[in-house]
Design a protein around this motif. Structure first.
Motif, mmCIF file in Angstrom:
data_model
loop_
_atom_site.group_PDB
_atom_site.id
_atom_site.type_symbol
_atom_site.label_atom_id
_atom_site.label_comp_id
_atom_site.label_asym_id
_atom_site.label_seq_id
_atom_site.Cartn_x
_atom_site.Cartn_y
_atom_site.Cartn_z
ATOM 1 N N MET A 1 43.973 34.045 36.785
ATOM 2 C CA MET A 1 42.611 34.542 36.657
ATOM 3 C C MET A 1 42.556 36.055 36.856
ATOM 4 N N GLN A 2 43.422 36.570 37.696
ATOM 5 C CA GLN A 2 43.427 37.995 38.010
ATOM 6 C C GLN A 2 44.146 38.828 36.954
ATOM 7 N N PHE A 3 44.969 38.216 36.137
ATOM 8 C CA PHE A 3 45.870 38.947 35.246
ATOM 9 C C PHE A 3 45.159 39.960 34.341
ATOM 10 N N PRO A 4 44.075 39.591 33.627
ATOM 11 C CA PRO A 4 43.405 40.610 32.789
ATOM 12 C C PRO A 4 42.868 41.775 33.609
ATOM 13 N N GLY A 5 42.302 41.471 34.793
ATOM 14 C CA GLY A 5 41.817 42.547 35.651
ATOM 15 C C GLY A 5 42.947 43.413 36.172
ATOM 16 N N GLU A 6 44.090 42.784 36.448
ATOM 17 C CA GLU A 6 45.246 43.548 36.916
ATOM 18 C C GLU A 6 45.709 44.543 35.862
ATOM 19 N N LEU A 7 45.683 44.144 34.593
ATOM 20 C CA LEU A 7 46.073 45.059 33.519
ATOM 21 C C LEU A 7 45.127 46.254 33.458
ATOM 22 N N PHE A 8 43.831 45.989 33.598
ATOM 23 C CA PHE A 8 42.846 47.073 33.605
ATOM 24 C C PHE A 8 43.102 48.030 34.766
ATOM 25 N N LEU A 9 43.382 47.482 35.945
ATOM 26 C CA LEU A 9 43.651 48.298 37.125
ATOM 27 C C LEU A 9 44.921 49.114 36.941
ATOM 28 N N LEU B 1 37.403 48.634 28.280
ATOM 29 C CA LEU B 1 37.922 47.373 28.818
ATOM 30 C C LEU B 1 37.327 47.049 30.188
ATOM 31 N N SER B 2 36.514 47.975 30.731
ATOM 32 C CA SER B 2 36.034 47.788 32.104
ATOM 33 C C SER B 2 35.184 46.532 32.303
ATOM 34 N N PRO B 3 34.285 46.149 31.392
ATOM 35 C CA PRO B 3 33.529 44.913 31.654
ATOM 36 C C PRO B 3 34.426 43.696 31.843
ATOM 37 N N MET B 4 35.410 43.542 30.958
ATOM 38 C CA MET B 4 36.330 42.413 31.077
ATOM 39 C C MET B 4 37.180 42.534 32.345
ATOM 40 N N GLY B 5 37.708 43.737 32.609
ATOM 41 C CA GLY B 5 38.559 43.924 33.778
ATOM 42 C C GLY B 5 37.819 43.669 35.070
ATOM 43 N N VAL B 6 36.595 44.187 35.179
ATOM 44 C CA VAL B 6 35.799 43.997 36.387
ATOM 45 C C VAL B 6 35.472 42.519 36.587
ATOM 46 N N PHE B 7 35.150 41.824 35.516
ATOM 47 C CA PHE B 7 34.814 40.395 35.605
ATOM 48 C C PHE B 7 35.952 39.604 36.240
ATOM 49 N N PHE B 8 37.151 39.776 35.732
ATOM 50 C CA PHE B 8 38.281 38.995 36.233
ATOM 51 C C PHE B 8 38.709 39.439 37.632
ATOM 52 N N LEU B 9 38.570 40.724 37.948
ATOM 53 C CA LEU B 9 38.893 41.181 39.300
ATOM 54 C C LEU B 9 37.942 40.563 40.328
ATOM 55 N N VAL B 10 36.651 40.524 40.003
ATOM 56 C CA VAL B 10 35.665 39.961 40.929
ATOM 57 C C VAL B 10 35.885 38.458 41.106
ATOM 58 N N VAL B 11 36.095 37.748 40.003
ATOM 59 C CA VAL B 11 36.318 36.299 40.086
ATOM 60 C C VAL B 11 37.537 35.991 40.952
ATOM 61 N N SER B 12 38.638 36.677 40.711
ATOM 62 C CA SER B 12 39.877 36.386 41.445
ATOM 63 C C SER B 12 39.733 36.702 42.930
ATOM 64 N N LYS B 13 39.019 37.787 43.272
ATOM 65 C CA LYS B 13 38.842 38.130 44.686
ATOM 66 C C LYS B 13 38.015 37.075 45.408
ATOM 67 N N ILE B 14 37.007 36.551 44.742
ATOM 68 C CA ILE B 14 36.182 35.508 45.362
ATOM 69 C C ILE B 14 36.994 34.225 45.537
ATOM 70 N N LEU B 15 37.848 33.914 44.577
ATOM 71 C CA LEU B 15 38.640 32.684 44.658
ATOM 72 C C LEU B 15 39.689 32.744 45.766
ATOM 73 N N GLU B 16 40.277 33.908 46.000
ATOM 74 C CA GLU B 16 41.345 33.989 46.991
ATOM 75 C C GLU B 16 40.829 34.295 48.393
ATOM 76 N N ALA B 17 39.513 34.546 48.541
ATOM 77 C CA ALA B 17 38.951 34.835 49.850
ATOM 78 C C ALA B 17 38.986 33.594 50.728
ATOM 79 N N GLU B 18 39.060 33.829 52.038
ATOM 80 C CA GLU B 18 38.995 32.721 52.975
ATOM 81 C C GLU B 18 37.556 32.204 53.058
ATOM 82 N N SER B 19 37.327 31.233 53.902
ATOM 83 C CA SER B 19 36.031 30.579 54.010
ATOM 84 C C SER B 19 34.909 31.580 54.272
ATOM 85 N N PHE B 20 33.919 31.590 53.384
ATOM 86 C CA PHE B 20 32.778 32.468 53.578
ATOM 87 C C PHE B 20 31.958 32.043 54.794
ATOM 88 N N ALA B 21 31.875 30.744 55.032
ATOM 89 C CA ALA B 21 31.097 30.248 56.167
ATOM 90 C C ALA B 21 31.686 30.747 57.488
#
Length: 474
Positions: free
Chosen positions: A58-66, A247-267
């Protein structure tokens, strides 16, 4: 009847306006979509963590942008500072540099003071509501002296090529007594060595570029070909930046999604560190939305709404990447093309600001250290609060403009009030998200600085011949 030429001009004007507004809007939309998609995917996982490999996909497209943005950092930084300093009269360079330093000192100092006041009033480190997280590993042993000396060492790199990929840091290892490692020995008795960590030595490159620019300016006609080279390199890098930005809209989208997925419990994060998180966020909000605009209004006698709105693309990129350096090219593009800041100012002030002007980081480190002292039920005197303020300011200057660098320099600030370096792990759970917010404030602060310095230097700039640049709008 409308002439074909007029129709073409009207069509060209519409297309230019469409392009100017389309990219920031799409980036904001994709950021919001990234949050929604990330939270939806977490919910559908039914409490189970996503597998690291799936997060990596999921992070791969955002990683390329970064990666593309980071690729532009060094050529842009070195060429911009060298050309800006070399193309200005040396007396004007000194005036611009002095104005920038005064702004950096005022903005960073005010950020630290805000953080100290807020954390002291809110008192988020109540031990009754805080449960320490699991051990995440001890932070590296260090002393304040080592951190400061490393900062100075990195200002004078022995190898410029090495500075592009590594920076020096002191390593302390426990002494060996009678064949046994004595980890209980005082840090002053540990063996001292050095190593080069991965990551550009941005501060060293900035110092070299400034000195090189001064030398080119002193050489006169003989240095002109080299100045033209750096000016051309800067323009080429900015042109590539404009291509990458699409490419920033696509890159930002995948970076945000991947960060939320790998985060620990929000609660758990909200339950244990929620008040600390809100304290830092409140401080960053006050500084970014009220204090910095107040500086701009007082110095420029203009309302900052349009100025900051034009920096939207840079702010979103800073939030998504968590790196002042990675978003540097975007920030400069927004300043020059949308806010019409003179390139001789933006390309001198912004790269230096991305290295030494870290308002958000300074505020965050002051809040974090006092928060940890509150958890440890350690009351700080006025003198210790002052020491924390000074150390947080120095640490923010030493922090590399890369994601989560604040955790490294936090060790230095902790030691000023005799707290353990390991205590940095107490705030690790929310650092990844706060890092995004403080980086955004760092970038906004640099942009305001460029606008203020240009306004204060307008009379001197008007006496110089206009600088020719290619805008490549077509």
């Amino acid at each position: 009847m409308e002439e074909p030429e007029e129709r073409r001009e009207r069509k060209k004007g519409f297309w230019h306006t469409f392009k100017k507004g389309f990219l920031p809007i799409m980036t904001v939309v994709c950021t919001a979509l990234g949050v929604i998609v990330g939270l939806t995917l977490r919910a559908n996982a039914e409490g189970k963590p996503w597998r690291p490999r799936y997060v990596m996909y999921m992070q791969f497209p955002g990683e390329l942008f970064l990666r593309m943005l980071k690729m532009l950092i060094i050529p842009l930084m070195v060429s911009s500072i060298t050309a800006a300093v070399g193309g200005l009269d040396l007396s004007l360079s000194r005036k611009i540099g002095l104005r920038a330093i005064l702004y950096y000192a005022a903005s960073t100092g005010s950020a630290v003071i805000e953080g100290v006041i807020l954390v002291s009033l809110i008192h988020p480190g109540n031990p009754d509501i805080y449960a320490a997280p699991k051990d995440l590993g001890a932070a590296r042993n260090s002393t304040t002296t080592d951190t400061l000396l490393d900062l100075v060492r990195n200002m004078f790199p022995p190898n410029l090529i090495q500075s592009c990929i590594a920076q020096y840091r002191t390593v302390l290892t426990p002494p060996v007594i009678n064949g046994t490692v004595d980890s209980s020995a005082a840090l002053e008795d540990w063996n001292i060595s050095g190593t080069y960590d991965e990551g550009s030595n941005v501060l060293g490159l900035v110092i070299f570029a400034i000195v090189q620019g001064i030398a080119i300016g002193r050489m006169g006609k003989m240095g002109k070909p080299l100045l033209v080279f750096y000016e051309a390199l800067g323009e080429v890098t900015m042109l590539i930046t404009r291509w990458v930005l699409w490419l920033s809209p696509m890159g930002v989208f995948f970076l945000v999604v991947s960060k939320i997925l790998e985060a620990e419990s929000f609660a758990a994060m909200v339950g244990q560190l929620g008040l600390y998180f809100l304290t830092v966020l409140l401080g960053l909000t006050i500084h970014g939305l009220f204090v910095l605009p107040m500086f701009y209004f007082i110095c420029c006698k203009k309302f900052p709404l349009k100025f900051i709105a034009n920096m939207g693309q840079a702010a979103i990129t800073a939030f998504a990447t968590g790196s002042s350096s990675a978003s540097l090219s975007v920030s400069m593009q927004c300043l020059e093309e949308k806010n019409k800041v003179d390139v001789r100012i933006s390309r001198f002030v912004m790269p230096i600001g991305a290295t030494v002007n870290m308002d958000g980081t300074a505020l965050y480190e002051a809040v974090a250290v006092i928060f940890i002292s509150q958890i440890r039920q350690m009351s700080l005197s006025i003198g210790q609060l002052f020491a924390v303020s000074i150390a947080a300011t120095l640490a923010s200057i030493g922090a590399a403009a890369i994601p989560q660098a604040g955790l490294v320099t936090m060790v230095m600030v902790l030691e000023t009030v005799n707290l353990k370096a390991d205590d940095v792990t107490l705030i690790y759970a929310v650092d990844w998200l706060l890092d995004r917010f403080r980086t955004t404030v760092n970038v906004i602060g640099d942009a305001y600085g460029a606008g203020i310095v240009e306004h204060l230097s307008r009379d001197e700039l008007d006496k110089l011949p206009p600088l020719e640049t290619n805008k490549h709008d077509e």
